[in-house]
Design a protein around this motif. Structure first.
Motif, PDB file in Angstrom:
ATOM      1  N   LYS A  41      41.247  38.031  33.540  1.00 61.16           N
ATOM      2  CA  LYS A  41      40.791  39.261  34.187  1.00 61.16           C
ATOM      3  C   LYS A  41      39.314  39.160  34.539  1.00 61.16           C
ATOM      4  N   LEU A  42      38.539  38.554  33.656  1.00 61.41           N
ATOM      5  CA  LEU A  42      37.109  38.385  33.934  1.00 61.41           C
ATOM      6  C   LEU A  42      36.881  37.451  35.114  1.00 61.41           C
ATOM      7  N   GLU A  43      37.749  36.480  35.281  1.00 60.44           N
ATOM      8  CA  GLU A  43      37.599  35.539  36.390  1.00 60.44           C
ATOM      9  C   GLU A  43      37.880  36.206  37.735  1.00 60.44           C
ATOM     10  N   ILE A  44      38.630  37.279  37.727  1.00 61.05           N
ATOM     11  CA  ILE A  44      38.959  37.994  38.960  1.00 61.05           C
ATOM     12  C   ILE A  44      37.761  38.794  39.460  1.00 61.05           C
ATOM     13  N   PHE A  45      36.985  39.368  38.541  1.00 60.80           N
ATOM     14  CA  PHE A  45      35.876  40.246  38.918  1.00 60.80           C
ATOM     15  C   PHE A  45      34.924  39.631  39.937  1.00 60.80           C
ATOM     16  N   PRO A  46      34.378  38.439  39.708  1.00 53.79           N
ATOM     17  CA  PRO A  46      33.419  37.884  40.682  1.00 53.79           C
ATOM     18  C   PRO A  46      34.016  37.724  42.078  1.00 53.79           C
ATOM     19  N   LYS A  47      35.267  37.297  42.132  1.00 51.45           N
ATOM     20  CA  LYS A  47      35.929  37.106  43.426  1.00 51.45           C
ATOM     21  C   LYS A  47      36.103  38.435  44.157  1.00 51.45           C
ATOM     22  N   LYS A  48      36.512  39.453  43.426  1.00 50.39           N
ATOM     23  CA  LYS A  48      36.724  40.764  44.027  1.00 50.39           C
ATOM     24  C   LYS A  48      35.411  41.353  44.522  1.00 50.39           C
ATOM     25  N   LEU A  49      34.365  41.226  43.717  1.00 51.51           N
ATOM     26  CA  LEU A  49      33.070  41.779  44.106  1.00 51.51           C
ATOM     27  C   LEU A  49      32.566  41.116  45.386  1.00 51.51           C
ATOM     28  N   LYS A  50      32.608  39.814  45.426  1.00 54.77           N
ATOM     29  CA  LYS A  50      32.122  39.096  46.604  1.00 54.77           C
ATOM     30  C   LYS A  50      32.981  39.400  47.833  1.00 54.77           C
ATOM     31  N   ALA A  51      34.288  39.469  47.638  1.00 54.99           N
ATOM     32  CA  ALA A  51      35.181  39.772  48.759  1.00 54.99           C
ATOM     33  C   ALA A  51      34.888  41.156  49.334  1.00 54.99           C
TER      34      ALA A  51
END
Length: 77
Positions: A12-22
């Protein structure tokens, strides 16, 4: 800072950076604009997007409000 322990929580933590940048790039915001709204430095936003650091709960809520997404958006595929 988040206190995740299990493998599922780590994912779940690995998803956060991708979502924020997207969100930022899809909506054509500059790192500086996000940083100003969230009350952090541009370096912090870059670190969030790189997954090297994570926002505290208050800043996470500000980011969700800024992008008008539910809080759990950042942690679900």
């Amino acid at each position: 800072m988040f206190d995740f322990n299990g493998k599922e929580d780590q994912l779940k933590l690995e998803i956060f950076p991708k979502k924020l940048k997207a969100l930022r790039t899809e909506r054509n915001f500059l790192v500086e604009q996000i940083a100003l709204f969230a009350g952090v430095s541009t370096t912090s936003i870059r670190n969030y997007e790189a997954g090297t650091t994570y926002p505290n709960v208050e800043r996470l809520l500000r980011l969700a409000n800024f992008f008008d997404v539910p809080l759990d958006y950042f942690f679900k595929e």
